[in-house]
Design an enzyme around this catalytic site. Structure first.
Site, PDB file in Angstrom:
ATOM      1  N   HIS A 157     -42.064  27.028  21.784  1.00 41.66           N
ATOM      2  CA  HIS A 157     -43.045  27.094  22.976  1.00 41.66           C
ATOM      3  C   HIS A 157     -43.971  28.432  22.702  1.00 41.66           C
ATOM      4  O   HIS A 157     -43.896  29.270  23.276  1.00 41.66           O
ATOM      5  CB  HIS A 157     -42.527  27.205  24.390  1.00 41.66           C
ATOM      6  N   HIS A 167     -33.746  29.702  34.200  1.00 37.47           N
ATOM      7  CA  HIS A 167     -33.063  31.064  33.623  1.00 37.47           C
ATOM      8  C   HIS A 167     -32.258  31.608  34.491  1.00 37.47           C
ATOM      9  O   HIS A 167     -32.166  32.877  34.321  1.00 37.47           O
ATOM     10  CB  HIS A 167     -34.400  31.866  32.985  1.00 37.47           C
TER      11      HIS A 167
END
Length: 569
Positions: free
Chosen positions: A275, A323
């Site tokens: 990414h 996360h």
């Protein structure tokens, strides 16, 4: 007897100069060469057709070289070109592209394409044949991902994980030999090719080496485990010794250094940056700079692709979940917000169109959609043509170069980057026949047929109790290549060369084990049709992106192809 072009296309599929619109996009594909010529002796199966005994079917047995399978009259689309061809498969591998038939009575039959009584036929006329897709950013959170990916046209998945643990939901690692072995065993039952990344976060080499010796095909460095310069240097040093790839999710918070420090830690060694725009993670706000370095092989993940009016809104919640962050902790919220920048998202589309970002991946269930790698790649290509017009390499007649550039992002380039290009990634003799057939009206969104090593593994199939295959409900269903021992014969597990040579793999694995090779010393120039090296700068205050001194951006799309029209039922 003379046929009009229209009549010939209906009978045998398009030929040189015929053009095909890809689904409901604005992309136009034109056939460049026809390897099934001369006309008049096309291999066509069916009642009253030519593939019959003594006609286009010869008397050659398998022991005399007849292929196991011929796909007839397909438009072959790959990074290297757009051709009309028959494709032969034997022992699960592609043996030839050209003209199939009976050389005893037909001129110009390509060696390896001599149809015999033991040859199966798949009719490719009017359809497009591409390599199976390769997704190299998989969080192995749920085994059901494999079916979603397969039914979209993905045939190879690499990444890491152990299931829905906090570590796997956030990071793409299968940590340690025990978990690597259990995952290798678990993946035996799913009909795709697989490879595992070990955890690359360590400042000493021993724990990294034991993961490669246990079968990992590479190492993943993730900021959630600490992406420090020492970690980066150690992982790359081990990778150089064992010929495996390193993938990295860099330090969003810039705790242990800035993007310059990470680039310095690479020391010119090959690395795959996940990414690379940064919304999925990486040095804020300028990780995007890495796409201009020759040793960096950059990829995108699909939630930011293409940039739309909805992209910003969905990212904050996705990030908090993935996360293990809390909306009640201000620092966690600030961390999440630092990664979401509309300016860099808008520039990412353009960098793909320029060939500066080389690969497309999913980031499955960890801020990415495993079944939409292919779909979003073609949505991006459409959006860029809409905004930027034809590429300089294309003409007003077709978009062949742009189409081949975008196809390479999820086929040959990830295969090269992760050392599996000798097996998969393109339609070339010697490679496994992991192939996808598409009806042009459904190209990029719903495959017509998916093959693993030349054996049909998935297709839209009607009611199994019906008198013919087509009555509703038509659903994607696994086919025979997904069952029994056949699954282990046509689906492969990639491992490190060292694990194969030193016996570090668990006993009892039934699948063919293939070593990854040639991952070190790669540069951006090895990325097919996606090797641009622009100088990229990101303004730290405004986040504006400059490419070779010129600002680049794109508008958020409000309407896209390959969307609701294809998912009403």
């Amino acid at each position: 007897m003379r046929l009009s072009r229209e009549a010939r296309a209906r009978l045998y599929g398009p030929t040189v100069g015929d053009r095909i619109r890809l689904a409901d996009t604005n992309l136009i594909l034109e056939v460049e060469e026809d390897w099934t010529l001369p006309p008049g002796e096309e291999a066509v199966f069916g009642g009253g057709k030519t593939v019959r005994d003594g006609m286009a079917q010869s008397q050659r047995s398998r022991s005399e070289g007849a292929p196991d399978l011929v796909i007839t009259n397909a438009v072959v689309l790959d990074w290297w070109g757009v051709v009309k061809a028959d494709v032969g498969v034997r022992d699960g591998r592609i043996v030839a592209l050209g003209k199939a038939g009976n050389p005893d009575i037909m001129d110009g039959v390509t060696p390896g394409l001599e149809i015999g009584p033991g040859t199966e036929v798949i009719s490719g006329q009017g359809r497009i044949l591409t390599p199976g897709g390769i997704d190299v950013h998989i969080h192995f959170i749920a085994p059901q991902q494999a079916w979603e990916a397969l039914f979209s046209g993905i045939t190879t998945m690499t990444g890491g994980g152990t299931g829905p643990s906090e570590g796997t939901k956030a990071t793409t690692c299968t940590p340690g030999p025990w978990y690597i072995h259990r995952m290798l065993e678990a993946l035996e039952g799913l009909p795709l090719n697989f490879g595992l990344l070990g955890k690359g976060n360590a400042s000493s080499p021993q724990a990294l080496e034991e993961q490669i010796l246990a079968g990992a095909i590479g190492l993943k460095i993730h900021e959630d485990w600490g992406a420090t310069p020492a970690v980066i240097d150690t992982a790359l040093t081990v990778a150089e010794a064992y010929d495996v790839q390193v993938a990295i999710h860099t330090d969003t918070l810039n705790e242990s250094g800035f993007v310059e420090d990470t680039l310095a830690a690479f020391k010119g060694r090959t690395i795959h940056t996940f990414h690379s725009e940064g919304a999925g993670g990486g040095h804020a706000p300028d990780i995007l700079r890495v796409v201009g370095y020759p040793n960096v092989l950059p990829s995108s993940t699909n939630p930011t692709m293409p940039y739309t009016v909805n992209t910003l809104d969905e990212h904050l919640d996705m990030l908090m979940v993935c996360h293990h962050l809390s909306p009640n902790i201000p620092e966690d919220v600030a961390f999440a917000e630092s990664r979401i920048r509309p300016e860099t998202m808008a520039a990412e589309d353009v960098l793909h169109d320029l060939g500066a970002i080389s690969m497309m991946t999913s980031d499955s269930q960890a801020m990415g959609r495993v079944g939409e790698v292919i779909l979003r790649t073609w949505q991006t290509a459409h959006k860029m043509k809409e905004e930027r017009g034809p590429l300089p390499q294309d003409s007003t007649r077709n978009d062949n170069f742009r189409i081949r550039r975008y196809l390479a992002k999820y086929t040959i380039n990830p295969a090269i980057a992760h050392g599996i290009a000798e097996y998969v990634g393109s339609i070339e003799p010697g490679k496994y026949a992991d192939l996808v057939l598409w009806h042009p009206a459904f190209f990029g969104v719903k495959p017509d047929l998916v093959l693993k090593a030349g054996f049909i593994v998935a297709t839209p199939m009607g009611d199994p109790n019906a008198s013919i295959p087509t009555p509703e409900p038509v659903r994607y269903r696994p086919m025979f290549a997904a069952f029994g021992k056949a699954l282990t014969r046509v689906s492969f597990t990639f491992v490190s060369q060292a694990a194969l040579e030193r016996g570090g793999l668990p006993a009892g694995l039934n699948r063919t084990l293939l070593p990854v090779r040639k991952t070190r010393g790669l540069t951006k120039k090895d990325m097919r049709l996606n090797d641009a090296l622009p100088q990229v700068e990101v303004d730290p205050e405004t986040y504006r992106v400059l490419v070779d001194g010129e600002e680049i951006t794109s508008e958020p799309a409000k309407i896209l192809p390959l969307a609701q029209r294809y998912f009403l039922f």
